[in-house]
Design an enzyme around this catalytic site. Structure first.
Site, PDB file in Angstrom:
ATOM      1  N   HIS A 200      -2.090   6.915  -8.069  1.00  0.00           N
ATOM      2  CA  HIS A 200      -3.382   6.985  -7.362  1.00  0.00           C
ATOM      3  C   HIS A 200      -3.537   5.826  -6.373  1.00  0.00           C
ATOM      4  CE1 HIS A 200      -4.604   9.841 -10.559  1.00  0.00           C
ATOM      5  NE2 HIS A 200      -3.935   9.011 -11.350  1.00  0.00           N
ATOM      6  N   LYS A 333       1.250  -8.169  17.138  1.00  0.00           N
ATOM      7  CA  LYS A 333       1.586  -6.946  16.405  1.00  0.00           C
ATOM      8  C   LYS A 333       3.083  -6.683  16.298  1.00  0.00           C
ATOM      9  CE  LYS A 333      -0.831  -4.229  14.899  1.00  0.00           C
ATOM     10  NZ  LYS A 333      -1.562  -3.129  15.511  1.00  0.00           N
TER      11      LYS A 333
END
Ligand code: ARG
Length: 488
Positions: A200, A333
């Site tokens: 999960h 980035k």
């Protein structure tokens, strides 16, 4: 009402350009009132192969709409191989003389060389790869007018594609094995790095990085089995089925099949058993594209794991720079574009499968021209799957695990709560009760704002009398993993 215009196409264009009639002309064109296929305007068919019953050739639009040579030319070498086997068989049964067969083979050999050298000029007005090759061959070698005896493009394309599938399954297998090797190498290198395993997307239990990577190795092994099954399914020869109902001529299907390598492990020929099925069956196309889709899905899940792992939130892995890109705006980035594209490409491959499923589902037997549309999705699925495999191999081989971040993430003692349940079970506490007890300890630790393993012996014995001082040994990750000694 449709208007037939007399005169050359040029004179009509001149009229249109003169200005006065332009509006009317455009109106008629738009509403398809002008029939450009009038006999005065279309050349006789270049299609010597089927043009006999036609007095006028296809519309230019029809040629553009129906041609497939722009994409099926990639089957050219298989088509030549097929023609070689077919003509050799025709000679064996006495339909061709040996001189005729030799002339055909020499012509095919020349064409093969020209195609391989990129010198062959493909002509879309000849529709497809079969017509292009046969017509050019016949222009050069008159004996080739006998080549199409006892065959049709329907069994020809089915045979070409089966040869294609056998060859490309081998390419896929090589790509899969390269990824498998990269996964095994990284697993070996990172055997002693542990991370939380997730269910999960919540931290569940500690696992080794090797365990995680080798889960993908299992998927790739299943993919290999699947691809090999596709190759086996492809290994049946449809040649000799003709257009639909075979032939009255005394052909030897087994001989042609053997020459093309459609044989079982003992070398016995494998020929398809029902000509109507053989020319309209596209199961192998579907099996192949399904196998590609599943490879795509496996790679997509792996890509998704790596995308999460390389985020600052996880930080488990550094992806190799040569498979990452930067941002044009944000200088800091380093984006996992390769992995995102692998995830994206899988959608495209699944789309190819969907195209094929809907293409085939409503077709009456046997061959229908719709089936020409079977090739672009197959070729696309192959290309994107092969490229995705190469990219994943590059990324997996070049990645570096971040041991510190992994150790930090796996250090939460709560990840071993299930092992503490097992501890009580070994002391005779029923599982359901033990589960409840440890749940109470987790709540107690949370309430006291201490890690689970720092609860005092008094505290834990207060919840269940079976605890002894060795209970804290449960929180040794390495020991916990070593204790799992069963297969799997
Ligand atoms: N280009 C065709 C295809 O790929 C070959 C078979 C054509 N057969 C025909 N009856 N028109 O389907």
């Amino acid at each position: 009402m449709r208007v037939r215009l007399r005169g050359s196409r040029e004179s009509i264009f001149r009229l249109a350009r003169s200005g006065k009639w332009t509006g009317w002309f455009v109106f008629c064109w738009f509403h398809e009132l002008i029939d450009f296929s009038s006999s005065t305007m279309s050349k006789p068919s270049k299609q010597a192969t089927w043009g006999g019953r036609f007095s006028k050739g296809p519309a230019e639009l029809m040629l553009r709409f129906s041609e497939s040579v722009s994409f099926d030319q990639r089957l050219a070498l298989f088509d030549i191989q097929c023609s070689e086997a077919h003509s050799a068989m025709l000679e064996e049964v006495g339909i061709l003389s040996s001189q005729e067969k030799e002339a055909i083979h020499a012509g095919l050999a020349d064409l093969r060389k020209e195609i391989q050298a990129g010198e062959f000029v493909w002509d879309t007005s000849l529709e497809d790869v079969h017509m292009n090759i046969e017509q050019e061959l016949t222009n050069r070698v008159p004996e080739a007018a006998k080549l199409h005896t006892a065959r049709s493009r329907n069994d020809q394309i089915a045979t070409d594609m089966r040869l294609f599938f056998k060859a490309t399954c081998a390419e896929l297998e090589a790509g899969l094995k390269a990824v498998l090797q990269a996964l095994v190498d990284q697993a070996e290198k990172n055997q002693s790095i542990y991370i939380p395993g997730y269910t999960h997307l919540q931290r569940a239990q500690p696992v080794s990085v090797a365990h995680h990577l080798l889960a993908y190795a299992e998927m790739i092994c299943r993919d290999l089995t699947r691809v090999s099954a596709v190759s086996d399914q492809a290994n049946w020869c449809p040649l000799g089925s003709g257009a639909i109902a075979g032939t009255t001529l005394p052909i030897d299907r087994e001989s042609a099949a053997t020459k093309l390598g459609f044989v079982d492990s003992e070398g016995n020929p494998r020929v398809t058993q029902n000509s109507m099925d053989a020319v309209s069956d596209r199961d192998v196309h579907l099996d192949f594209t399904y196998a590609c889709s599943l490879v795509g899905i496996h790679l997509s899940r792996l890509a998704e794991d790596f995308i999460l792992w390389c985020s600052s939130e996880f930080g488990f892995v550094d992806l190799p720079q040569n498979f990452c890109t930067g941002s044009s705006l944000m200088p800091q980035k380093k984006n996992p574009d390769a992995m995102e594209l692998v995830r994206g490409k899988s959608s495209r491959i699944i789309g190819d499968l969907q195209t094929l499923l809907t293409l085939v589902k409503g077709l009456p037997l046997t061959y229908n021209r719709d089936l020409q549309e079977d090739k672009p999705p197959v070729f696309d699925a192959l290309e994107q799957t092969l490229m995705s495999l190469q990219v994943v191999e590059g990324v997996v081989s070049g990645l570096e695990m971040n041991a510190g971040k992994c150790a930090n993430a796996v250090s939460d003692p709560a990840l071993l709560a299930t092992d503490v349940v097992d501890y009580l079970v070994e002391k005779g506490v029923p599982f359901r009760k033990a589960h409840h007890v440890i749940g109470a300890l987790v709540a107690l630790a949370e309430g006291n704002s201490v890690p689970l393993n720092e609860l005092s012996l008094e505290d834990v014995q207060g919840v269940d009398e079976h605890f002894e001082s060795d209970w804290v040994d449960c929180f040794d990750v390495e020991k916990a993993l070593k204790a799992r000694e069963k297969t799997g």
